[in-house]
Design an enzyme around this catalytic site. Structure first.
Site, PDB file in Angstrom:
ATOM      1  CG  HIS A  89      37.499 -77.982 -94.906  1.00 25.72           C
ATOM      2  ND1 HIS A  89      38.817 -78.303 -94.780  1.00 25.72           N
ATOM      3  CD2 HIS A  89      37.227 -77.127 -93.887  1.00 25.72           C
ATOM      4  CE1 HIS A  89      39.336 -77.680 -93.729  1.00 25.72           C
ATOM      5  NE2 HIS A  89      38.390 -76.944 -93.178  1.00 25.72           N
TER       6      HIS A  89
ATOM      7  CD  GLU B  29      36.146 -77.394 -89.892  1.00 27.60           C
ATOM      8  OE1 GLU B  29      36.238 -76.799 -88.805  1.00 27.60           O
ATOM      9  OE2 GLU B  29      37.004 -77.302 -90.789  1.00 27.60           O
TER      10      GLU B  29
ATOM     11  CG  HIS C 274      24.543 -69.615-101.580  1.00 23.62           C
ATOM     12  ND1 HIS C 274      24.556 -68.349-102.116  1.00 23.62           N
ATOM     13  CD2 HIS C 274      24.885 -70.448-102.588  1.00 23.62           C
ATOM     14  CE1 HIS C 274      24.898 -68.411-103.388  1.00 23.62           C
ATOM     15  NE2 HIS C 274      25.112 -69.683-103.706  1.00 23.62           N
TER      16      HIS C 274
ATOM     17  CD  GLU D  66      22.754 -71.359-106.266  1.00 24.93           C
ATOM     18  OE1 GLU D  66      22.390 -71.043-107.409  1.00 24.93           O
ATOM     19  OE2 GLU D  66      23.843 -70.980-105.761  1.00 24.93           O
TER      20      GLU D  66
END
Length: 183
Positions: A26, A93, A120, A166
């Site tokens: 994550h 998260e 990003h 993005e």
């Protein structure tokens, strides 16, 4: 089919056996107001909340989000679900430090203003034009639309905390990074 890495300076020649089974599980973003962030990520980007973990002694909460069509069925038991969650890929998260939502001028650094750092997240979508229309319908702010700038067919939107996301359609990017054909 075996995977072969691209070779560049700094790339290890082989994978250390000690890293067998390592998975990028994550990425974490801090959010000012979890209600606003959860609305964006669940309603606009279609993610689901897999697990919320509260830490009262440290005054923060963690929200783990995922795409159910990409991750599969999670167990119902909270402990089994937590263990299952930490074996998956592509989890987001959201960390909420309690009280930030009540501070009108509070803001996290988005990583793109100076000094730059984090850049990003990226979501791949099946139809970029349909995604752009959906974002417009939901008044999502754009940093860059697919027809703007030198890199076409790539969009950047902002989440409620100003983080850039993005948006790409894989099929449109086959020539990305290749030299342009000259006439």
């Amino acid at each position: 089919m075996a995977f072969h890495t691209e070779v560049h300076p700094g790339v290890a020649e082989s994978i250390a056996p000690q890293t067998s089974g390592f998975t990028l599980n994550h990425s974490m973003l801090r959010v000012r107001d979890p209600q606003v962030a959860l609305d964006f990520y669940t309603r606009v980007l279609g993610m689901r909340v897999l697990r919320k973990l509260d830490f009262p002694e440290m005054q923060f909460s963690l929200y783990f989000l995922y795409r159910p069509d990409e991750v599969g069925m999670a167990p119902d038991d909270p402990g089994d679900r937590t263990a299952w969650m930490f074996r998956q890929r592509g989890i987001l998260e959201l960390t909420h430090n309690w009280g930030t939502e009540a501070q009108a001028d509070f803001r996290y650094h988005d990583g793109n203003s100076q000094p730059q750092g984090f850049g990003h997240l990226c979501f791949s979508v099946p139809d970029l034009d349909a995604a752009v229309a959906w974002f417009d319908e939901n008044q999502v702010p754009f940093v860059k639309r697919p027809d703007q700038g030198k890199m076409r067919d790539v969009a950047f939107i902002k989440d409620p905390d100003g983080y850039w996301i993005e948006i790409v359609e894989a099929g449109r990017l086959k020539n990305l990074g290749r030299p342009s054909a000259t006439a």
